[in-house]
Design a protein around this motif. Structure first.
Motif, PDB file in Angstrom:
ATOM      1  N   PHE A  97       0.809  -1.220   0.000  1.00 45.83           N
ATOM      2  CA  PHE A  97       0.000   0.000   0.000  1.00 45.83           C
ATOM      3  C   PHE A  97       0.846   1.275   0.000  1.00 45.83           C
ATOM      4  CE2 PHE A  97      -3.051  -3.055   1.983  1.00 45.83           C
ATOM      5  CZ  PHE A  97      -3.994  -3.010   0.971  1.00 45.83           C
ATOM      6  N   GLN A  98       2.141   1.171   0.330  1.00 47.46           N
ATOM      7  CA  GLN A  98       3.025   2.325   0.301  1.00 47.46           C
ATOM      8  C   GLN A  98       3.662   2.530  -1.079  1.00 47.46           C
ATOM      9  OE1 GLN A  98       4.245   4.968   2.779  1.00 47.46           O
ATOM     10  NE2 GLN A  98       4.606   5.471   0.632  1.00 47.46           N
ATOM     11  N   CYS A  99       3.484   1.577  -1.975  1.00 47.51           N
ATOM     12  CA  CYS A  99       4.154   1.600  -3.274  1.00 47.51           C
ATOM     13  C   CYS A  99       3.417   2.520  -4.262  1.00 47.51           C
ATOM     14  CB  CYS A  99       4.215   0.174  -3.818  1.00 47.51           C
ATOM     15  SG  CYS A  99       4.580   0.039  -5.566  1.00 47.51           S
ATOM     16  N   PRO A 100       4.054   3.606  -4.727  1.00 49.77           N
ATOM     17  CA  PRO A 100       3.397   4.515  -5.678  1.00 49.77           C
ATOM     18  C   PRO A 100       3.003   3.831  -6.981  1.00 49.77           C
ATOM     19  CG  PRO A 100       5.311   5.572  -4.708  1.00 49.77           C
ATOM     20  CD  PRO A 100       5.374   4.131  -4.306  1.00 49.77           C
ATOM     21  N   PRO A 136      10.958   5.734   6.586  1.00 45.06           N
ATOM     22  CA  PRO A 136       9.619   5.475   7.103  1.00 45.06           C
ATOM     23  C   PRO A 136       8.757   4.560   6.225  1.00 45.06           C
ATOM     24  CG  PRO A 136       9.628   7.588   6.006  1.00 45.06           C
ATOM     25  CD  PRO A 136      11.052   7.083   5.961  1.00 45.06           C
ATOM     26  N   LEU A 137       9.252   4.197   5.041  1.00 48.41           N
ATOM     27  CA  LEU A 137       8.443   3.398   4.127  1.00 48.41           C
ATOM     28  C   LEU A 137       8.055   2.057   4.745  1.00 48.41           C
ATOM     29  CD1 LEU A 137      10.431   4.043   0.816  1.00 48.41           C
ATOM     30  CD2 LEU A 137       8.389   5.217   1.620  1.00 48.41           C
ATOM     31  N   MET A 138       9.017   1.410   5.415  1.00 51.77           N
ATOM     32  CA  MET A 138       8.755   0.088   5.976  1.00 51.77           C
ATOM     33  C   MET A 138       7.633   0.133   7.010  1.00 51.77           C
ATOM     34  SD  MET A 138      11.354  -2.552   7.946  1.00 51.77           S
ATOM     35  CE  MET A 138      11.594  -1.445   9.345  1.00 51.77           C
ATOM     36  N   SER A 139       7.722   1.075   7.945  1.00 47.20           N
ATOM     37  CA  SER A 139       6.693   1.159   8.988  1.00 47.20           C
ATOM     38  C   SER A 139       5.347   1.567   8.413  1.00 47.20           C
ATOM     39  CB  SER A 139       7.140   2.144  10.074  1.00 47.20           C
ATOM     40  OG  SER A 139       8.286   1.669  10.746  1.00 47.20           O
ATOM     41  N   ASN A 140       5.355   2.479   7.439  1.00 50.48           N
ATOM     42  CA  ASN A 140       4.098   2.834   6.776  1.00 50.48           C
ATOM     43  C   ASN A 140       3.457   1.598   6.171  1.00 50.48           C
ATOM     44  OD1 ASN A 140       4.745   5.491   7.354  1.00 50.48           O
ATOM     45  ND2 ASN A 140       5.246   6.056   5.251  1.00 50.48           N
ATOM     46  N   SER A 141       4.261   0.825   5.458  1.00 51.26           N
ATOM     47  CA  SER A 141       3.770  -0.384   4.799  1.00 51.26           C
ATOM     48  C   SER A 141       3.210  -1.373   5.805  1.00 51.26           C
ATOM     49  CB  SER A 141       4.911  -1.024   4.002  1.00 51.26           C
ATOM     50  OG  SER A 141       4.530  -2.286   3.500  1.00 51.26           O
ATOM     51  N   ARG A 142       3.921  -1.582   6.900  1.00 50.84           N
ATOM     52  CA  ARG A 142       3.490  -2.573   7.903  1.00 50.84           C
ATOM     53  C   ARG A 142       2.191  -2.144   8.573  1.00 50.84           C
ATOM     54  NH1 ARG A 142       6.893  -6.518   9.409  1.00 50.84           N
ATOM     55  NH2 ARG A 142       6.296  -6.591  11.595  1.00 50.84           N
ATOM     56  N   ARG A 143       2.081  -0.867   8.915  1.00 49.34           N
ATOM     57  CA  ARG A 143       0.847  -0.402   9.555  1.00 49.34           C
ATOM     58  C   ARG A 143      -0.355  -0.572   8.630  1.00 49.34           C
ATOM     59  NH1 ARG A 143       4.356   3.583  11.524  1.00 49.34           N
ATOM     60  NH2 ARG A 143       3.811   5.012   9.829  1.00 49.34           N
ATOM     61  N   GLU A 166      -5.261   7.444   0.201  1.00 46.91           N
ATOM     62  CA  GLU A 166      -4.601   8.197   1.265  1.00 46.91           C
ATOM     63  C   GLU A 166      -3.106   7.901   1.347  1.00 46.91           C
ATOM     64  OE1 GLU A 166      -6.059  10.469   2.885  1.00 46.91           O
ATOM     65  OE2 GLU A 166      -8.185  10.062   2.555  1.00 46.91           O
ATOM     66  N   GLN A 167      -2.538   7.276   0.340  1.00 47.82           N
ATOM     67  CA  GLN A 167      -1.122   6.900   0.376  1.00 47.82           C
ATOM     68  C   GLN A 167      -0.223   8.119   0.627  1.00 47.82           C
ATOM     69  OE1 GLN A 167       1.561   5.943  -3.189  1.00 47.82           O
ATOM     70  NE2 GLN A 167       0.884   3.903  -2.567  1.00 47.82           N
ATOM     71  N   PRO A 168       0.653   8.053   1.644  1.00 47.79           N
ATOM     72  CA  PRO A 168       1.547   9.184   1.901  1.00 47.79           C
ATOM     73  C   PRO A 168       2.656   9.253   0.860  1.00 47.79           C
ATOM     74  CG  PRO A 168       2.050   7.376   3.387  1.00 47.79           C
ATOM     75  CD  PRO A 168       0.811   6.973   2.634  1.00 47.79           C
ATOM     76  N   PRO A 169       3.196  10.438   0.605  1.00 50.66           N
ATOM     77  CA  PRO A 169       4.320  10.557  -0.328  1.00 50.66           C
ATOM     78  C   PRO A 169       5.514   9.757   0.175  1.00 50.66           C
ATOM     79  CG  PRO A 169       3.374  12.719   0.175  1.00 50.66           C
ATOM     80  CD  PRO A 169       2.773  11.749   1.146  1.00 50.66           C
ATOM     81  N   GLU A 170       6.329   9.273  -0.760  1.00 50.30           N
ATOM     82  CA  GLU A 170       7.536   8.546  -0.368  1.00 50.30           C
ATOM     83  C   GLU A 170       8.434   9.458   0.462  1.00 50.30           C
ATOM     84  OE1 GLU A 170       9.075   5.115  -3.066  1.00 50.30           O
ATOM     85  OE2 GLU A 170       8.752   6.868  -4.333  1.00 50.30           O
ATOM     86  N   GLY A 171       8.916   8.919   1.577  1.00 51.89           N
ATOM     87  CA  GLY A 171       9.783   9.683   2.462  1.00 51.89           C
ATOM     88  C   GLY A 171       9.048  10.314   3.619  1.00 51.89           C
ATOM     89  N   ASP A 172       7.720  10.372   3.542  1.00 50.50           N
ATOM     90  CA  ASP A 172       6.918  10.929   4.629  1.00 50.50           C
ATOM     91  C   ASP A 172       6.390   9.814   5.520  1.00 50.50           C
ATOM     92  OD1 ASP A 172       7.352  13.315   3.415  1.00 50.50           O
ATOM     93  OD2 ASP A 172       5.254  13.744   2.935  1.00 50.50           O
ATOM     94  N   THR A 173       6.249  10.117   6.799  1.00 49.64           N
ATOM     95  CA  THR A 173       5.600   9.179   7.709  1.00 49.64           C
ATOM     96  C   THR A 173       4.098   9.308   7.542  1.00 49.64           C
ATOM     97  OG1 THR A 173       7.401   9.318   9.305  1.00 49.64           O
ATOM     98  CG2 THR A 173       5.288   8.512  10.117  1.00 49.64           C
ATOM     99  N   GLY A 174       3.420   8.173   7.346  1.00 47.80           N
ATOM    100  CA  GLY A 174       1.980   8.203   7.132  1.00 47.80           C
ATOM    101  C   GLY A 174       1.313   6.929   7.575  1.00 47.80           C
ATOM    102  N   PHE A 175       0.030   6.792   7.244  1.00 45.37           N
ATOM    103  CA  PHE A 175      -0.769   5.653   7.687  1.00 45.37           C
ATOM    104  C   PHE A 175      -0.710   5.535   9.216  1.00 45.37           C
ATOM    105  CE2 PHE A 175       0.132   3.617   3.340  1.00 45.37           C
ATOM    106  CZ  PHE A 175      -1.103   3.978   2.832  1.00 45.37           C
ATOM    107  N   SER A 176      -1.005   6.630   9.903  1.00 45.36           N
ATOM    108  CA  SER A 176      -1.014   6.586  11.369  1.00 45.36           C
ATOM    109  C   SER A 176      -2.139   5.672  11.831  1.00 45.36           C
ATOM    110  CB  SER A 176      -1.215   7.985  11.944  1.00 45.36           C
ATOM    111  OG  SER A 176      -2.546   8.439  11.712  1.00 45.36           O
ATOM    112  N   THR A 177      -1.972   5.093  13.009  1.00 43.51           N
ATOM    113  CA  THR A 177      -2.996   4.179  13.529  1.00 43.51           C
ATOM    114  C   THR A 177      -4.333   4.900  13.695  1.00 43.51           C
ATOM    115  OG1 THR A 177      -2.182   4.632  15.776  1.00 43.51           O
ATOM    116  CG2 THR A 177      -1.361   2.649  14.669  1.00 43.51           C
ATOM    117  N   GLY A 178      -4.280   6.173  14.114  1.00 42.51           N
ATOM    118  CA  GLY A 178      -5.527   6.925  14.266  1.00 42.51           C
ATOM    119  C   GLY A 178      -6.261   7.077  12.947  1.00 42.51           C
ATOM    120  N   ASP A 179      -5.521   7.404  11.894  1.00 41.09           N
ATOM    121  CA  ASP A 179      -6.137   7.528  10.573  1.00 41.09           C
ATOM    122  C   ASP A 179      -6.675   6.184  10.092  1.00 41.09           C
ATOM    123  OD1 ASP A 179      -5.678  10.242  10.334  1.00 41.09           O
ATOM    124  OD2 ASP A 179      -3.769   9.987   9.271  1.00 41.09           O
ATOM    125  N   LEU A 180      -5.907   5.153  10.273  1.00 46.63           N
ATOM    126  CA  LEU A 180      -6.316   3.826   9.801  1.00 46.63           C
ATOM    127  C   LEU A 180      -7.619   3.378  10.461  1.00 46.63           C
ATOM    128  CD1 LEU A 180      -2.778   2.196   9.805  1.00 46.63           C
ATOM    129  CD2 LEU A 180      -4.172   2.625   7.775  1.00 46.63           C
TER     130      LEU A 180
END
Length: 282
Positions: A97-100, A136-143, A166-180
């Motif tokens: 889901f993090q992959c553009p 941050p890509l790995m953690s974004n992907s895992r969440r 809602e995919q975050p831009p590469e290099g940004d921290t995203g997919f927060s648990t609250g948003d998910l």
């Protein structure tokens, strides 16, 4: 000339030859590195162009408005979308889901997958996993993958689409648990167990198993489509018509009375082709 005079001259010639040989080796190494870099860059550019902008066409987001085929969670954690009785052909969708490039593919042919499944022409098996290995890509992907594994099957496809939207831009921290959690609630999933599952990373084991399964299938980049365990050609990643043609050529899709749903071919057999490098493994 004396022997003493010739000996230093010979040593000098030998030293000069060694120096020239060393220079030639360095030049060859530099040339190989440069050619390798150019080859990788060319492949990346060609594939990205195919995936993102085939013949200048615009994305086809949300172009399918019909009813979806039923979705069901499979034993391995993947989600199968198919009409009752349709067991083939099987279209495995390996994605992060993090992959553009996965998002670009979804925008181009995601609606076609839904349409073909609704028509009973294919069984689509979604197989999210974690591709990226650095934050941050790995953690974004895992969440995101964990939250998708927490999502009930009857809302899964809509949630899948929301994650890409809602995919975050590469290099940004995203997919927060609250948003998910909030995105799930917006889709009608209000059971507290979903929020607890997302916040507690309760499906991380499922994510890790999916990543291991992707490795066994030969998947090392995303997106990757397989029809009955065989890699789908590049054109079908970007062209709805080419994807329809590939599905038609794969055969099957006719409901059989009394047949039962089965897992994706690529996941069961471990078959898979070499993966296209579309998304950089950061």
């Amino acid at each position: 000339m004396s022997e003493q005079g010739r000996e230093p001259s010979a040593r000098k010639r030998l030293a000069d030859e060694r120096t020239r040989a060393a220079v030639r080796r360095r030049r060859r190494r530099a040339l190989l590195v440069a050619l390798g870099a150019l080859t990788v860059a060319a492949v990346a550019v060609v594939v990205v162009v195919v995936a993102l902008s085939r013949t200048g066409e615009k994305p086809l987001q949300n172009s399918y408005k019909g009813a979806l085929a039923p979705a069901a969670r499979q034993q391995d954690g993947s989600v199968a979308m198919a009409q009752p009785g349709v067991s083939s052909p099987v279209l495995d969708v390996w994605e992060d889901f993090q992959c553009p490039a996965c998002k670009a593919m979804e925008e181009r042919v995601g609606a076609t997958m839904k349409e073909l499944a609704a028509q009973g022409k294919v069984r689509v098996v979604y197989r999210p996993f974690q591709l990226f290995q650095q934050d941050p890509l790995m953690s974004n992907s895992r969440r995101a993958a964990n939250a998708a594994a927490c999502m009930p099957a009857d809302h899964w496809v809509a949630y899948h689409d929301k994650l890409y939207a809602e995919q975050p831009p590469e290099g940004d921290t995203g997919f927060s648990t609250g948003d998910l959690v909030r995105w799930g609630e917006q889709l009608g999933v209000t059971d507290p167990s979903f929020g607890a599952c997302v916040r507690g990373d309760q499906k991380i084991k499922t994510v890790d198993q999916a990543s291991a399964q992707a490795g066994r299938a030969g998947v090392d980049a995303t997106p990757y489509l397989a029809l009955n365990g065989r890699k789908v050609g590049n054109d079908a990643l970007a062209s709805p018509d080419d994807l329809r043609k590939a599905v038609a050529e794969a055969g099957g899709g006719t409901p059989q009375p009394g047949s039962t749903q089965s897992g994706g071919t690529a996941g069961r057999s471990g078959e898979g082709a070499a993966m296209m490098t579309i998304s950089s493994r950061s």
